[in-house]
Scaffold this active site. Structure first.
Site, PDB file in Angstrom:
ATOM      1  N   SER A 179      83.064  20.321  14.817  1.00  0.00           N
ATOM      2  CA  SER A 179      82.146  19.220  15.150  1.00  0.00           C
ATOM      3  C   SER A 179      82.777  18.423  16.285  1.00  0.00           C
ATOM      4  CB  SER A 179      82.001  18.327  13.908  1.00  0.00           C
ATOM      5  OG  SER A 179      81.482  17.076  14.245  1.00  0.00           O
ATOM      6  N   TYR A 182      85.511  13.620   6.721  1.00  0.00           N
ATOM      7  CA  TYR A 182      84.799  14.563   7.587  1.00  0.00           C
ATOM      8  C   TYR A 182      85.633  14.839   8.845  1.00  0.00           C
ATOM      9  CZ  TYR A 182      80.933  16.864   9.970  1.00  0.00           C
ATOM     10  OH  TYR A 182      80.154  17.791  10.616  1.00  0.00           O
TER      11      TYR A 182
END
Ligand SMILES: NC(=O)c1ccc[n+]([C@@H]2O[C@H](COP(=O)([O-])OP(=O)(O)OC[C@H]3O[C@@H](n4cnc5c(N)ncnc54)[C@H](O)[C@@H]3O)[C@@H](O)[C@H]2O)c1
Length: 316
Positions: A185, A198
């Site tokens: 990401s 995350y």
């Protein structure tokens, strides 16, 4: 024997030489980017390959499955959600006349993946493209995860990659071909606000994929290719999509559709790109920021997020 002092002197001489030729290296890397853009690497064929995509019942994984199926790839649709996996696999068979099967698997369970490898090989053939896409993106209460939620996010987003790579790599080495893809990401390049777990999981994926390249070199197995993907915010997950539209980060760059991201990812696979940045410009921005001191980069990131946005995140 060479003394420690001599080793240090040699080290500093090498450092000074690297520093002196650094502008030339930057120029060469810029030219190579332009060269790659103008003269695209030839596409490899994935027709008849078996791709296993984790988390492909929905979202980005499903879109990648569609793009690969268009190229004649057989698809193992793996998801914790059995219904979604079945539905995606049926849609692929109907639309693209390829072989596909849905498998209900929780990727955080090592034993389940051992069984999955056996089942996929029996029903579709040996896996030659592994795509680690399954991900946990949010918690019930955005910034207050329980210890179990923290563990589950790390296990889903990072630990599962170790499991699948360990299990599927051996066969690829035997076959003399393979491709391993990881969906990281933008949060694997720079930290995202209020996303400790995350961010850590996606930085971990980047580290794992870089280390994997060194492992493939050490084992003389560089015929196995790797691709790590760094997408900006996508429209694929409804909760994330709603949240980012509230905090206004999409004023910097609009959220990207799953289809557009999947096309870029499959293009990266067939051209053996080691990294795919979506959108492409984020790769350049990240490299430029890498030249600055860390505290400058963090100050810049903090300026991008308003107090009002942080309040919204705090209350989600
Ligand atoms: N949505 C975004 O803005 C965004 C941005 C950058 C990167 N990503 C990454 O892209 C990937 C896909 O995200 P998405 O937006 O499509 O999310 P999504 O929630 O739409 O899809 C994730 C899929 O993974 C499956 N899954 C979750 N846990 C699993 C488990 N333990 N075992 C097997 N399957 C499991 C879910 O059932 C779901 O089908 C993730 O790795 C995510 O971190 C997403």
């Amino acid at each position: 024997m060479i003394s420690n002092n001599m080793i240090k002197v040699r080290f500093w001489i090498i450092e000074v030489i690297v520093l002196l030729i650094f502008p030339v290296l930057i120029l060469a890397s810029g030219l190579s980017v332009i060269f790659d853009y103008l003269f695209k690497k030839q596409e490899k064929s994935v027709h008849g390959d078996v791709a296993l995509i984790t988390g492909s019942g929905n979202g980005l994984g499903k879109q990648i499955a569609i793009e690969l199926a268009k190229k004649g790839c057989h698809i193992a649709v793996v998801d914790i959600n059995a219904e979604a996996a079945e539905k995606t696999s049926k849609e692929l068979i109907d639309a693209y006349k390829i072989k596909s099967k849905g498998f209900k698997v929780d990727v955080t369970k090592y034993e389940n993946i051992i069984k999955l490898a056996k089942d996929v090989e029996e029903q579709l053939g040996p896996v030659t493209i592994l795509i680690n896409n399954a991900g946990m993106l949010t918690f019930k209460k955005f910034i207050k995860p329980t210890p179990e939620e923290t563990q589950n996010m790390i296990n889903t987003n990072l630990t599962s990659h170790f499991y699948t790579i360990r299990i599927f790599l051996e066969k690829m080495r035997e076959l003399g071909k393979g491709h391993i893809v990881a969906i990281s990401s933008i949060a694997g390049l720079l930290p995202c606000h209020r996303q400790l777990e995350y961010t850590a999981s996606k930085f971990g994926v980047r580290g794992l994929m870089l280390a994997l390249e060194t492992e493939l070199f050490a084992f003389n197995a560089q015929f196995i290719k790797t691709t790590t993907v760094f997408p900006f915010f996508l429209k694929t997950n409804a909760v994330v999509d709603e949240l980012v539209s509230k905090i206004g980060i999409t004023n910097l760059y609009p959220s990207i559709s799953g289809e557009e991201a999947a096309k870029a990812i499959v293009d990266g696979i067939v051209r053996n790109k080691m990294e795919v940045f979506i959108p492409r410009i984020t790769g350049l921005q990240y490299r430029m920021l890498g030249l600055l001191p860390t505290n400058w980069v963090l100050r810049f990131l903090n300026r991008l997020t308003s107090r009002q946005d942080l309040e919204i995140l705090n209350n989600s």
